[in-house]
Design an enzyme around this catalytic site. Structure first.
Site, PDB file in Angstrom:
ATOM      1  N   HIS A  52      25.742  28.980  46.760  1.00  0.00           N
ATOM      2  CA  HIS A  52      26.587  29.983  47.421  1.00  0.00           C
ATOM      3  C   HIS A  52      27.387  30.723  46.343  1.00  0.00           C
ATOM      4  O   HIS A  52      28.190  30.126  45.620  1.00  0.00           O
ATOM      5  CB  HIS A  52      27.521  29.303  48.425  1.00  0.00           C
ATOM      6  CG  HIS A  52      28.370  30.265  49.193  1.00  0.00           C
ATOM      7  ND1 HIS A  52      27.904  30.989  50.280  1.00  0.00           N
ATOM      8  CD2 HIS A  52      29.661  30.646  49.028  1.00  0.00           C
ATOM      9  CE1 HIS A  52      28.867  31.753  50.749  1.00  0.00           C
ATOM     10  NE2 HIS A  52      29.950  31.570  50.003  1.00  0.00           N
ATOM     11  N   MET A 100      33.816  38.732  44.358  1.00  0.00           N
ATOM     12  CA  MET A 100      35.102  39.300  44.802  1.00  0.00           C
ATOM     13  C   MET A 100      35.504  40.453  43.893  1.00  0.00           C
ATOM     14  O   MET A 100      35.276  40.398  42.686  1.00  0.00           O
ATOM     15  CB  MET A 100      36.185  38.217  44.746  1.00  0.00           C
ATOM     16  CG  MET A 100      35.843  36.973  45.548  1.00  0.00           C
ATOM     17  SD  MET A 100      37.231  35.827  45.541  1.00  0.00           S
ATOM     18  CE  MET A 100      36.503  34.448  46.440  1.00  0.00           C
ATOM     19  N   ASP A 139      30.019  33.541  45.365  1.00  0.00           N
ATOM     20  CA  ASP A 139      31.143  34.316  45.890  1.00  0.00           C
ATOM     21  C   ASP A 139      31.491  35.472  44.962  1.00  0.00           C
ATOM     22  O   ASP A 139      31.987  35.261  43.856  1.00  0.00           O
ATOM     23  CB  ASP A 139      32.367  33.410  46.050  1.00  0.00           C
ATOM     24  CG  ASP A 139      32.232  32.494  47.254  1.00  0.00           C
ATOM     25  OD1 ASP A 139      31.960  33.012  48.355  1.00  0.00           O
ATOM     26  OD2 ASP A 139      32.383  31.270  47.084  1.00  0.00           O
ATOM     27  N   ASP A 154      32.197  28.863  56.116  1.00  0.00           N
ATOM     28  CA  ASP A 154      32.714  28.927  54.747  1.00  0.00           C
ATOM     29  C   ASP A 154      34.239  28.914  54.777  1.00  0.00           C
ATOM     30  O   ASP A 154      34.854  29.786  55.400  1.00  0.00           O
ATOM     31  CB  ASP A 154      32.198  30.231  54.113  1.00  0.00           C
ATOM     32  CG  ASP A 154      32.566  30.397  52.652  1.00  0.00           C
ATOM     33  OD1 ASP A 154      33.118  29.460  52.048  1.00  0.00           O
ATOM     34  OD2 ASP A 154      32.291  31.491  52.117  1.00  0.00           O
ATOM     35  N   SER A 181      29.714  26.073  46.830  1.00  0.00           N
ATOM     36  CA  SER A 181      30.245  27.363  46.404  1.00  0.00           C
ATOM     37  C   SER A 181      30.611  27.276  44.936  1.00  0.00           C
ATOM     38  O   SER A 181      31.504  26.506  44.554  1.00  0.00           O
ATOM     39  CB  SER A 181      31.496  27.718  47.207  1.00  0.00           C
ATOM     40  OG  SER A 181      32.230  28.699  46.493  1.00  0.00           O
ATOM     41  N   MET A 192      33.894  32.926  58.446  1.00  0.00           N
ATOM     42  CA  MET A 192      34.936  32.486  57.505  1.00  0.00           C
ATOM     43  C   MET A 192      35.979  31.675  58.267  1.00  0.00           C
ATOM     44  O   MET A 192      36.489  32.118  59.301  1.00  0.00           O
ATOM     45  CB  MET A 192      35.644  33.696  56.864  1.00  0.00           C
ATOM     46  CG  MET A 192      34.837  34.499  55.864  1.00  0.00           C
ATOM     47  SD  MET A 192      34.154  33.563  54.490  1.00  0.00           S
ATOM     48  CE  MET A 192      35.621  32.840  53.753  1.00  0.00           C
ATOM     49  N   MET A 197      32.227  39.864  48.882  1.00  0.00           N
ATOM     50  CA  MET A 197      33.566  40.188  49.387  1.00  0.00           C
ATOM     51  C   MET A 197      34.042  41.415  48.621  1.00  0.00           C
ATOM     52  O   MET A 197      34.988  41.357  47.819  1.00  0.00           O
ATOM     53  CB  MET A 197      34.501  38.983  49.191  1.00  0.00           C
ATOM     54  CG  MET A 197      34.157  37.829  50.137  1.00  0.00           C
ATOM     55  SD  MET A 197      34.843  36.246  49.616  1.00  0.00           S
ATOM     56  CE  MET A 197      33.538  35.715  48.499  1.00  0.00           C
ATOM     57  N   HIS A 237      27.502  36.002  48.789  1.00  0.00           N
ATOM     58  CA  HIS A 237      28.568  36.372  49.728  1.00  0.00           C
ATOM     59  C   HIS A 237      29.395  37.472  49.073  1.00  0.00           C
ATOM     60  O   HIS A 237      30.218  37.203  48.196  1.00  0.00           O
ATOM     61  CB  HIS A 237      29.399  35.108  50.004  1.00  0.00           C
ATOM     62  CG  HIS A 237      30.562  35.321  50.918  1.00  0.00           C
ATOM     63  ND1 HIS A 237      31.556  34.376  51.073  1.00  0.00           N
ATOM     64  CD2 HIS A 237      30.901  36.361  51.729  1.00  0.00           C
ATOM     65  CE1 HIS A 237      32.448  34.820  51.945  1.00  0.00           C
ATOM     66  NE2 HIS A 237      32.082  36.016  52.343  1.00  0.00           N
TER      67      HIS A 237
HETATM   68  C1  DX5 Z   1      36.463  31.936  49.853  1.00  0.00           C
HETATM   69  C2  DX5 Z   1      35.005  31.768  49.487  1.00  0.00           C
HETATM   70  C3  DX5 Z   1      34.518  30.403  49.704  1.00  0.00           C
HETATM   71  C4  DX5 Z   1      35.249  29.364  48.897  1.00  0.00           C
HETATM   72  C5  DX5 Z   1      35.227  28.089  49.658  1.00  0.00           C
HETATM   73  O1  DX5 Z   1      36.807  33.263  49.836  1.00  0.00           O
HETATM   74  O2  DX5 Z   1      34.194  32.639  50.242  1.00  0.00           O
HETATM   75  O3  DX5 Z   1      33.109  30.306  49.514  1.00  0.00           O
HETATM   76  O4  DX5 Z   1      34.706  29.150  47.630  1.00  0.00           O
HETATM   77  O5  DX5 Z   1      35.997  27.169  48.972  1.00  0.00           O
HETATM   78  P1  DX5 Z   1      36.553  25.878  49.685  1.00  0.00           P
HETATM   79  O6  DX5 Z   1      35.358  25.086  50.164  1.00  0.00           O
HETATM   80  O7  DX5 Z   1      37.308  25.202  48.613  1.00  0.00           O
HETATM   81  O8  DX5 Z   1      37.410  26.335  50.837  1.00  0.00           O
HETATM   82 ZN    ZN Z   2      31.930  32.289  50.256  1.00  0.00          ZN
END
Ligand code: DX5
Ligand code: ZN
Length: 226
Positions: free
Chosen positions: A34, A38, A36, A174, A9, A138, A69, A67
């Site tokens: 991956h 947000m 992320d 994840d 990630s 998740m 969010m 991903h």
């Molecule tokens: C959290 C993200 C994850 C995050 C995971 O909201 O979707 O992908 O980066 O990080 P770790 O592996 O540190 O929990």
């Molecule tokens: Zn993620």
């Protein structure tokens, strides 16, 4: 069993040199990027949008697993598809028309994923199982890297694995994934393991050994390594 993939990630990467860090983590053995995204609304944190993703797309041909969010999500699907996403995952909680979002992703020629927060029951998947290519469970509340794995996720993974049956769907986990729990996660039936802090900890010199430790634990649990 579908192939095991370790998905670093990039939330845990060094954003001041993102392209180089993505390249480094892939050279160290990461299989899939991956990404992320947000929005400060669906989750209490903000990362980056499609333009930043598009700029790191140039450094590799590996799969970009995006991903999202964000809520609403539908207005942004095309920008992420054009920006180079291969898999686009939306949250079941992010909007009222999950089926429509999945259809839109497939219509853009991309693989469609659904993510579930830790508190969301897997029953929401029941009527969309034939409209998706990936399910992302998740195991932390989304928003931040470095949180602790929520153990009830293991049972949920196993139940979803059973729901999937022999459909060609990847099952991704994840949040809080480490070399210590990767075995149990793989054993429960997940085959894409996302890890941020467990991969990036210690800096670039440690990426390869960190990835290898997670992969090894998962492969042993799958009976693919002794
Ligand atoms: C959290 C993200 C994850 C995050 C995971 O909201 O979707 O992908 O980066 O990080 P770790 O592996 O540190 O929990
Ligand atoms: Zn993620």
């Amino acid at each position: 069993m579908r192939p095991l993939q370790i998905c670093p990630s990039i939330l845990s990467a060094d954003f001041s040199r993102l392209g180089d860090d993505v390249r480094a983590v892939l050279e160290a053995g990461g299989d899939i990027v991956h990404v992320d995204v947000m929005d400060g609304h669906f989750v209490p944190n903000i990362t980056f949008g499609p333009d930043v993703m598009k700029s790191i797309r140039k450094v590799t041909d590996k799969i970009f697993d995006v991903h999202l969010m964000i809520s609403p999500v539908d207005p942004y699907l095309e920008a992420f598809a054009k920006g180079g996403a291969d898999v686009i995952t939306v949250h079941a909680e992010a909007g009222p028309h999950l089926h429509r979002s999945l259809q839109a992703i497939r219509a853009l020629g991309k693989r469609a994923g659904v993510s579930l927060n830790p508190g969301t029951p897997e029953s929401v998947l029941e009527y969309v199982l034939d409209d998706l290519d990936l399910i992302l469970v998740m195991t932390v509340n989304p928003g931040f890297g470095g949180q602790k794995f929520i153990p009830s996720g293991l049972e949920k993974i196993a139940r979803i694995r059973a729901m999937i049956g022999d459909r060609p769907i990847d099952l991704e986990v994840d949040g809080g994934v480490t070399a210590d729990n990767a075995g149990a996660i793989a054993k429960a039936g997940a085959n894409w393991l996302v890890a941020g802090s467990a991969v990036f900890k210690g800096g670039a010199d440690h990426y390869a050994v960190n990835i290898e430790a997670i992969r090894r634990a998962a492969l042993i649990a799958r009976g693919e390594m002794v």
